[in-house]
Design an enzyme around this catalytic site. Structure first.
Site, PDB file in Angstrom:
ATOM      1  N   GLU A 197       0.825  -1.219   0.000  1.00 30.44           N
ATOM      2  CA  GLU A 197       0.000   0.000   0.000  1.00 30.44           C
ATOM      3  C   GLU A 197       0.854   1.261   0.000  1.00 30.44           C
ATOM      4  OE1 GLU A 197      -2.948  -0.382   3.100  1.00 30.44           O
ATOM      5  OE2 GLU A 197      -4.169  -1.689   1.861  1.00 30.44           O
ATOM      6  N   GLU A 389      -5.502  -8.441  -0.754  1.00 33.07           N
ATOM      7  CA  GLU A 389      -6.173  -8.198   0.538  1.00 33.07           C
ATOM      8  C   GLU A 389      -7.611  -7.873   0.233  1.00 33.07           C
ATOM      9  OE1 GLU A 389      -4.624  -5.292   3.281  1.00 33.07           O
ATOM     10  OE2 GLU A 389      -2.558  -5.886   2.870  1.00 33.07           O
TER      11      GLU A 389
END
Ligand code: BG6
Length: 489
Positions: A197, A389
């Site tokens: 991320e 995810e």
């Protein structure tokens, strides 16, 4: 749903949220090891000792007072110290993953387990041995490892004494770490992610508890430039060490949607996509800064310091895969809205959408947003995708050795369907991993009670419990999904 027969189903965790063993076998600390637990109303606190010996706390993103030192203090609970105790229980967990039929398992390598301070020339042999054992255990069960090299956990020494990612030298420390991983685990791992991320640095500045200033933007864009260069160098080295390596970026797919059809809202929304998603995705996938980068920098008087050759490095180190996380959508507007329209949860920005429901943490539940994200980003970057995810944090009621978590089943089922629709529309996606397949410590709040997993870990918010593992209803459900290759959801 008709998924390709080689589609990789699995689950994901991250070292700092799963392993524990924070000071075992030579591991050095990270910022998470001096962070307390919190909840939606109380931010996690970072603990330290002032120069005069008095203890202190601060929020993430705040500067450490002059001459203070990060410290583990008496009277506080540090949830990441033991986390899910994966350091000692990974074999048991991998056996459960195998029972579910996992074909892939995403995990991360703790930088400070290999390089306790981050600056050492040689890695800690105990750290190398630990990860070799984990990868071998996965291979024994025919599970493909997918390895994140950096999942937010820079060694604390680098943060405290070297300026962390603001310091250009951190690039070289990271590259040495990445090269060590590619070399040591060459025979065991071929799927990699350079930075988890990466776009959080720019997209979550709003959440620091105070309005961001130009100097915050200067830091954020500089940190990102260093991470882009580090990632590109790592990709190049990774390919040189093993041409079979497939290396991905990792973008937080927090999807923005305009609240109204007012073109001003649509433009505003698009500019958020540019800042929060495209900026990082384009550099890592296309190897160059996008045309709107200048505007983003100018808005905050930012001057990104680049070294000669950096732009070539970015060009030469593009990723092979578009790897991303997806949890929710944000509904955004330029129109004035009242307090009641604001979304209360952590990590979520914008206003309340009338078309979705919200989790107990205020995260919207919006599977269509996943389809939208995949179609938009595949059109833009044209790299094979992996959803690495996806899931919903919820409070589980553990009774009679199990949890009836139909909410997790519903979340995954609707999101897998959305992924299938995007794939039917031409998107190439090769893997799906549920987040926190075995319960882990929440990154944002430090809570164990925010559970995503198919495997329940018997431990409460304060570390009380046996840490034993139990199958939730979603365990059997996901096992069946994998058995039927996604045709029965
Ligand atoms: C992503 C992170 O931001 O979201 C994970 O990559 C994190 O580390 C996940 O755990 C869910 O967030 P949280 O705060 O619910 O753990």
């Amino acid at each position: 749903m008709n998924f390709p027969k080689e589609f990789m189903w699995g689950g994901a965790t991250a070292a700092n949220q799963y392993e524990g063993g924070w000071d075992e076998d030579g591991r050095g600390p990270t910022l998470f090891d001096v962070m307390t637990g919190g909840d939606t109303n109380h931010p996690r606190l970072i603990t330290f000792i002032n120069a005069d010996g008095t203890p202190g706390t601060m929020r993430e993103g705040e500067a450490l007072p002059k001459d203070a030192r990060y410290a583990v203090l008496d009277g506080y609970y540090y949830p990441n110290h033991v986390a899910s105790d994966g350091y000692h229980r990974y074999k048991e967990d991998i056996a459960l993953f195998a029972e579910m039929g996992f074909r892939i398992y995403r995990m991360s390598i703790s930088w400070s387990r290999l390089f306790p301070k981050g600056i050492e020339d040689e890695p800690n042999p105990a750290g190398i041995a630990f990860y070799r054992n984990v990868f071998q255990e996965l291979r024994k069960h025919n599970i493909e490892p997918l390895v994140t090299i950096w999942h937010f956990d820079t060694p604390l020494f680098l943060e405290e004494h070297c300026g962390g990612w603001l310091n250009r030298q951190t690039v070289e420390h990271y590259v040495r770490f990445a090269k060590t991983c590619f070399t040591e685990f060459k025979d065991l791992v071929k799927y990699w992610i350079t930075f988890n991320e990466i776009n959080n640095t720019i997209q979550f500045m709003k959440l620091a508890g105070r309005p961001a200033e130009d100097s915050d933007f200067q830091k954020a864009y500089q940190i990102l430039h260093h991470q882009f260069v580090a990632s590109a160098k790592a990709v190049k080295i990774g390919h040189a060490i093993n041409p079979e390596n497939q290396i991905g970026c990792m973008i937080n797919g927090s999807t923005n949607l305009p609240f109204t059809c007012d073109a001003k809202d649509v433009i505003y929304c698009n500019q958020l996509w540019q800042k929060n998603i495209y900026y990082c995705a384009d550099v890592q996938c296309r190897g160059e800064y996008p045309p709107f980068a200048e505007r983003l920098w100018n808005e905050h008087n930012v001057e990104v310091k680049m070294e000669d050759g950096d732009l070539e490095i970015l060009k030469d180190g593009t990723v092979d895969l578009f790897t991303f996380s997806y949890y929710h959508t944000n509904c955004v507007t330029t129109h004035k809205t009242g307090e009641k329209d604001k979304v209360p949860g952590n990590y979520q920005v914008g206003v309340r959408s009338p078309y979705v429901t919200y989790s107990a943490w205020g995260w919207s539940l919006d599977p269509d947003g996943l389809q939208y994200f995949m179609e938009l980003m595949y059109d833009r970057e044209r790299k094979p995708m992996m959803i690495v995810e996806n899931g919903m944090g919820a409070i589980d009621e553990f009774r009679d050795g199990t949890v009836h978590d139909e909410y997790h089943i519903d979340y995954h089922s609707t999101h897998i369907q959305a992924m299938g629709r995007a794939m039917a529309n031409g998107v190439k996606c090769i893997a799906y991993t549920t987040w926190g397949c075995v319960d882990v410590i929440a990154a944002s709040t430090g809570q164990m009670s925010k559970r995503y997993g198919q495997i329940y870990v018997d431990v409460d918010e304060n570390g009380n419990g046996t840490y034993d593992r139990y199958r939730k209803d979603s365990f059997d459900w996901y096992k069946h999904v994998i058995e039927t290759n996604g045709s029965e959801l």
